[in-house]
Write a protein that holds these residues in place. Structure first.
Motif, PDB file in Angstrom:
ATOM      1  N   THR A 163       0.662  -1.178  -0.007  1.00  0.00           N
ATOM      2  CA  THR A 163       0.048   0.159   0.007  1.00  0.00           C
ATOM      3  C   THR A 163       0.900   1.260   0.003  1.00  0.00           C
ATOM      4  N   ASN A 164       2.075   1.093  -0.203  1.00  0.00           N
ATOM      5  CA  ASN A 164       2.940   2.262  -0.215  1.00  0.00           C
ATOM      6  C   ASN A 164       4.157   2.232  -1.184  1.00  0.00           C
ATOM      7  N   ILE A 165       4.843   3.175  -1.726  1.00  0.00           N
ATOM      8  CA  ILE A 165       5.669   3.032  -2.511  1.00  0.00           C
ATOM      9  C   ILE A 165       6.946   2.166  -2.426  1.00  0.00           C
ATOM     10  N   MET A 166       7.381   2.162  -0.966  1.00  0.00           N
ATOM     11  CA  MET A 166       8.549   1.611  -0.746  1.00  0.00           C
ATOM     12  C   MET A 166       8.296  -0.024  -0.835  1.00  0.00           C
ATOM     13  N   GLY A 167       7.083  -0.586  -0.327  1.00  0.00           N
ATOM     14  CA  GLY A 167       6.816  -1.821  -0.402  1.00  0.00           C
ATOM     15  C   GLY A 167       6.683  -2.276  -2.023  1.00  0.00           C
ATOM     16  N   ALA A 168       6.073  -1.296  -2.727  1.00  0.00           N
ATOM     17  CA  ALA A 168       5.938  -1.533  -4.210  1.00  0.00           C
ATOM     18  C   ALA A 168       7.569  -1.711  -4.924  1.00  0.00           C
ATOM     19  N   SER A 169       8.293  -0.978  -4.549  1.00  0.00           N
ATOM     20  CA  SER A 169       9.445  -1.023  -5.183  1.00  0.00           C
ATOM     21  C   SER A 169      10.391  -2.207  -4.731  1.00  0.00           C
ATOM     22  N   LYS A 170      10.138  -2.768  -3.577  1.00  0.00           N
ATOM     23  CA  LYS A 170      10.787  -4.081  -3.312  1.00  0.00           C
ATOM     24  C   LYS A 170      10.185  -5.246  -3.652  1.00  0.00           C
ATOM     25  N   ARG A 171       8.882  -4.879  -4.223  1.00  0.00           N
ATOM     26  CA  ARG A 171       8.351  -6.230  -4.899  1.00  0.00           C
ATOM     27  C   ARG A 171       8.855  -6.154  -6.344  1.00  0.00           C
ATOM     28  N   VAL A 172       8.952  -4.913  -7.006  1.00  0.00           N
ATOM     29  CA  VAL A 172       9.584  -4.898  -8.270  1.00  0.00           C
ATOM     30  C   VAL A 172      11.027  -5.672  -8.053  1.00  0.00           C
ATOM     31  N   CYS A 173      11.787  -5.280  -7.115  1.00  0.00           N
ATOM     32  CA  CYS A 173      13.302  -5.701  -6.766  1.00  0.00           C
ATOM     33  C   CYS A 173      12.973  -7.361  -6.919  1.00  0.00           C
ATOM     34  N   GLU A 174      11.981  -7.869  -6.421  1.00  0.00           N
ATOM     35  CA  GLU A 174      12.054  -9.306  -6.146  1.00  0.00           C
ATOM     36  C   GLU A 174      11.547  -9.650  -7.608  1.00  0.00           C
ATOM     37  N   LEU A 233      10.522   2.666 -17.075  1.00  0.00           N
ATOM     38  CA  LEU A 233      10.747   3.435 -15.686  1.00  0.00           C
ATOM     39  C   LEU A 233      11.917   4.158 -15.531  1.00  0.00           C
ATOM     40  N   ASP A 234      13.116   3.793 -16.041  1.00  0.00           N
ATOM     41  CA  ASP A 234      14.126   4.456 -16.029  1.00  0.00           C
ATOM     42  C   ASP A 234      14.007   5.571 -16.785  1.00  0.00           C
ATOM     43  N   ALA A 235      13.430   5.559 -17.855  1.00  0.00           N
ATOM     44  CA  ALA A 235      13.305   6.623 -18.742  1.00  0.00           C
ATOM     45  C   ALA A 235      12.493   7.696 -17.866  1.00  0.00           C
ATOM     46  N   ALA A 264       6.282   7.280 -13.747  1.00  0.00           N
ATOM     47  CA  ALA A 264       7.149   6.287 -12.936  1.00  0.00           C
ATOM     48  C   ALA A 264       5.963   5.539 -12.245  1.00  0.00           C
ATOM     49  N   MET A 265       5.196   5.900 -11.677  1.00  0.00           N
ATOM     50  CA  MET A 265       4.200   5.192 -10.591  1.00  0.00           C
ATOM     51  C   MET A 265       3.321   4.330 -11.628  1.00  0.00           C
ATOM     52  N   GLN A 266       3.012   4.890 -12.621  1.00  0.00           N
ATOM     53  CA  GLN A 266       2.249   3.950 -13.649  1.00  0.00           C
ATOM     54  C   GLN A 266       2.654   2.736 -14.011  1.00  0.00           C
ATOM     55  N   VAL A 267       4.162   3.030 -14.216  1.00  0.00           N
ATOM     56  CA  VAL A 267       4.779   1.590 -14.589  1.00  0.00           C
ATOM     57  C   VAL A 267       5.180   0.714 -13.343  1.00  0.00           C
ATOM     58  N   VAL A 268       5.189   1.146 -12.124  1.00  0.00           N
ATOM     59  CA  VAL A 268       5.177   0.563 -10.994  1.00  0.00           C
ATOM     60  C   VAL A 268       3.849  -0.233 -10.736  1.00  0.00           C
ATOM     61  N   CYS A 269       2.768   0.513 -10.960  1.00  0.00           N
ATOM     62  CA  CYS A 269       1.373  -0.124 -10.800  1.00  0.00           C
ATOM     63  C   CYS A 269       1.080  -1.241 -11.819  1.00  0.00           C
ATOM     64  N   SER A 270       1.889  -1.147 -13.128  1.00  0.00           N
ATOM     65  CA  SER A 270       1.704  -2.265 -14.083  1.00  0.00           C
ATOM     66  C   SER A 270       2.497  -3.361 -13.765  1.00  0.00           C
ATOM     67  N   LEU A 271       3.608  -3.204 -12.916  1.00  0.00           N
ATOM     68  CA  LEU A 271       4.337  -4.329 -12.552  1.00  0.00           C
ATOM     69  C   LEU A 271       3.895  -5.215 -11.416  1.00  0.00           C
ATOM     70  N   TYR A 314      -0.661  -3.659  -6.238  1.00  0.00           N
ATOM     71  CA  TYR A 314      -0.253  -2.245  -5.385  1.00  0.00           C
ATOM     72  C   TYR A 314      -1.274  -1.155  -5.642  1.00  0.00           C
ATOM     73  N   ALA A 315      -1.996  -0.904  -4.327  1.00  0.00           N
ATOM     74  CA  ALA A 315      -3.010   0.241  -4.308  1.00  0.00           C
ATOM     75  C   ALA A 315      -2.501   1.714  -3.806  1.00  0.00           C
ATOM     76  N   PRO A 316      -1.983   2.580  -4.727  1.00  0.00           N
ATOM     77  CA  PRO A 316      -1.309   3.771  -3.976  1.00  0.00           C
ATOM     78  C   PRO A 316      -2.331   4.709  -3.288  1.00  0.00           C
ATOM     79  N   ALA A 317      -1.723   5.273  -2.399  1.00  0.00           N
ATOM     80  CA  ALA A 317      -2.632   6.309  -1.704  1.00  0.00           C
ATOM     81  C   ALA A 317      -3.362   7.321  -2.531  1.00  0.00           C
ATOM     82  N   THR A 318      -4.572   7.607  -2.237  1.00  0.00           N
ATOM     83  CA  THR A 318      -5.388   8.556  -3.207  1.00  0.00           C
ATOM     84  C   THR A 318      -4.731   9.949  -2.967  1.00  0.00           C
TER      85      THR A 318
END
Length: 648
Positions: free
Chosen positions: A433-444, A609-611, A622-629, A633-637
């Protein structure tokens, strides 16, 4: 009856203390001079009676010898510093000073008795009197010290009445140390062995554990000292939970080391650590797994100055790698861990080459340089931004450091031929539910995708666990500081729960999980039962000897205040995305089965995402890419709306 007797005794004690202890130093010295004068005369009487076999108190020879003895004693005693020390703290040094003074007294008495020959005074009195006088002086000092410290207990108005839990070797050594603490009065021992109930240890009563509540209630105890270092963690938790409702300050001896070495002092006591409330026994690490990917190998730890990274380094050093590369972007963090490891090796008597590398994992060129130069065989990737609110407020920085840093490290590791690469992940990567957690899931996802690619020789794995006790930003040190400041203790929500594990245990399990990896595994650590943060706060307040101020207790000491959930914060964390995790050869490590992205598709998304990150920090793209991956992930409104405003 017990309470009334205690009150009377305390009142009588305080009256005696106010008369004796609070006297000016000069008056107390004069009292000591008078006592010693009487003892000197008594020594003369005893010496004469022993020598002549007749008990006689008044005679010319006795009077003459007494006059000489007193006249000679006081100058010698003053010169020897007999009256400069406090009698209530008399010890071996004090007795030694008295022996020296009495030895010096023998010399002039010998001159008077042997050379000048006092009439009717036996010559042997020049030796016999100082010996008897020394015994009387030593007995008086020990007696006064015992009376003041053990019976009357020289204390001020803020005396702390303590109970030692544990009548074994550790408890007895601690009690011996407490005798030298003038502000502490030992009420008694408590022990689980009910057979000791009613016994006495060195004059101090022992109570059975079944009488703990009555003892604390009847004797007005301020503090309980746990001297049970050999007790299981489960038993310690039972005792600590029983003490929480008593509103007494609780401290504990941490381990058996001091007991084995035969020294237990008050300085060895510490506040109750929160890991002692977890109640589960740590599993002894498997030495074979601990050393499999470390012994004799070149090991690299990224984020080496962080909470997990630094503990990984400590554990790795003990496994004797060929060399250890510390990768860290914080200059001070790198300096601190290098110095600590150097000192640790000095204490252990080993030498491992330590190479500090000041670099940022998000820089692809830096990672290629470090990996190609040192050619590490084992990598633990712990470098990440982890503070949820900060990453939530700075999404581009968080995504760049966490995701791109992992990608660049993975690429460099493959090029350098790294054998084992382990990512340190988090439970916040599960349905984030947060960017940090979403970023770590992408790392996985990056590691899973690379591990699934044919021809990849590096064994990629990741270890997912919850909060570690004592890490930077943890609630525990914050709660401690708030309690010390008088409150209030702030938490975001009364129903919030978290998994907790000690940093050493988590680091050992990470190393062992890495040794079991075959490629692409998501290892999940057994974190035990989740802890309710509100209960944690209450426990910390009560174990500090304070009470919680709430509707039921408006006169309490510390209030617990809710501040509301922070952006991206969950009420509870999860460790698994799917169900039915697989067991491993280790009882605390499970293997999760997670969905993954094919590398070709994931690579395209990462390039997008890098671009977006490079394009002046385009947060929305950037967040659209993360949500796609990470579709779960449900970003805070609130945060999404703010980004829209910033972009406009």
């Amino acid at each position: 009856m017990i309470v009334q007797n205690n009150v009377r005794w305390r009142a009588a004690r305080e009256k005696i203390l106010s008369f004796i202890v609070d006297r000016p130093r000069v008056q107390r010295q004069l009292m000591a001079v008078a006592i010693d004068g009487f003892l000197c005369v008594a020594a003369v009487w005893i010496a004469f009676s022993l020598r002549l076999g007749v008990w006689n108190l008044i005679s010319l020879p006795i009077g003459t010898f007494t006059a000489f003895a007193l006249a000679l004693w006081y100058p010698i005693a003053w010169k020897a510093g007999v009256y400069r020390s406090l009698i209530r703290f008399s010890g071996a040094r004090t007795i030694a000073d008295l022996a020296i003074a009495c030895g010096l007294l023998t010399i002039p008495l010998f001159i008077v008795c042997v050379i000048f020959r006092l009439p009717a005074v036996p010559r042997t009195l020049c030796v016999l009197h100082p010996m008897i006088f020394l015994m009387l002086l030593a007995a008086s000092r020990v007696g006064i010290r015992f009376a003041l410290l053990d019976l009357l207990k020289v204390v001020s108005a803020d005396v702390r009445r303590v109970v030692v839990y544990g009548a074994g070797r550790a408890g007895q050594q601690l009690a011996l140390s407490l005798r030298h603490e003038s502000q502490v009065h030992l009420v008694g021992f408590v022990d689980d062995d009910v057979r000791l109930d009613g016994q006495r240890l060195d004059g101090v009563p022992v109570f059975g554990a079944n009488r703990l509540h009555d003892l604390l209630e009847d004797t007005d105890v301020d503090e309980v000292l746990l001297a049970i270092p050999s007790a299981s963690r489960a038993r310690r938790r039972e005792i600590i939970e029983a003490l929480q409702d008593e509103e007494v300050y609780v401290r504990s001896l941490p381990n058996l080391t001091s007991v084995i070495e035969g020294r237990v002092t008050v300085s060895d006591l510490h506040e109750i650590q929160i890991d002692e409330l977890l109640g589960r026994e740590p599993v002894t690490p498997n030495e074979l797994l601990m050393g499999k990917t470390i012994v004799g190998k070149t090991v690299l730890v990224s984020g080496a100055g962080g909470s997990i990274g630094s503990e990984l380094c400590r554990q790795i050093i003990q496994c004797r790698p060929a060399r250890l590369i510390l990768l860290e972007q914080s200059e001070y963090g790198l300096y601190a861990i290098e110095q600590e490891l150097t000192e640790l090796m000095r204490e252990m008597g080993i030498t491992v080459p330590i190479i500090p590398e000041l670099a940022n994992v998000s820089e692809r060129s830096s990672m290629r340089r470090v990996y190609s130069h040192y050619r590490p065989e084992t990598v633990f990737h712990a470098a990440a931004y982890k503070h949820v609110p900060l990453v939530e407020a700075n999404p581009i920085s968080g995504l760049r450091n966490n995701i791109m840093g992992t990608l660049h490290s993975v690429e460099a590791a493959e090029e350098a031929g790294v054998a084992n690469f382990t990512l340190i992940s988090t439970d916040k990567a599960v349905r984030p539910t947060n960017i940090m957690g979403a970023s770590k899931r992408v790392c996985e996802l990056i590691l899973q995708a690379r591990a699934a690619e044919p021809g990849v020789k590096t064994i990629f794995s990741m270890v997912r666990f919850g909060n570690v006790l004592g890490s930077s930003g943890s609630v525990v040190p914050r709660f401690k500081a708030q309690i010390a400041a008088g409150g209030p203790v702030t938490l975001t929500h009364r129903e919030i729960t978290r998994y907790f594990m000690t940093i050493p245990e988590a680091s050992q399990l990470v190393i062992q999980a890495s040794a079991m990896a075959k490629g692409g595994e998501v290892f999940v650590l057994d974190m035990g039962e989740p802890v309710r943060i509100a209960d944690l706060a209450r426990s910390m307040i009560r174990l500090s000897g304070l009470s919680v101020r709430d509707a039921d207790n408006p006169e309490g000491d510390i209030e617990i205040v809710e501040s509301g959930l922070r952006p991206g914060e969950k009420l509870y964390e999860e460790l698994l995305i799917g169900d039915n995790p697989q067991t491993t050869n280790h009882p605390r490590i499970m293997r999760a089965r997670e969905k993954l992205w094919p590398w070709e598709k994931l690579d395209q998304e990462l390039k997008s995402l890098d671009a977006a990150i490079r394009r002046s920090g385009d947060s929305i793209s950037a967040m659209q890419v993360v949500c796609s991956l990470v579709p779960e992930y449900a970003p805070a409104t609130e945060r999404t709306g703010r980004l829209e405003i910033d972009r406009a």
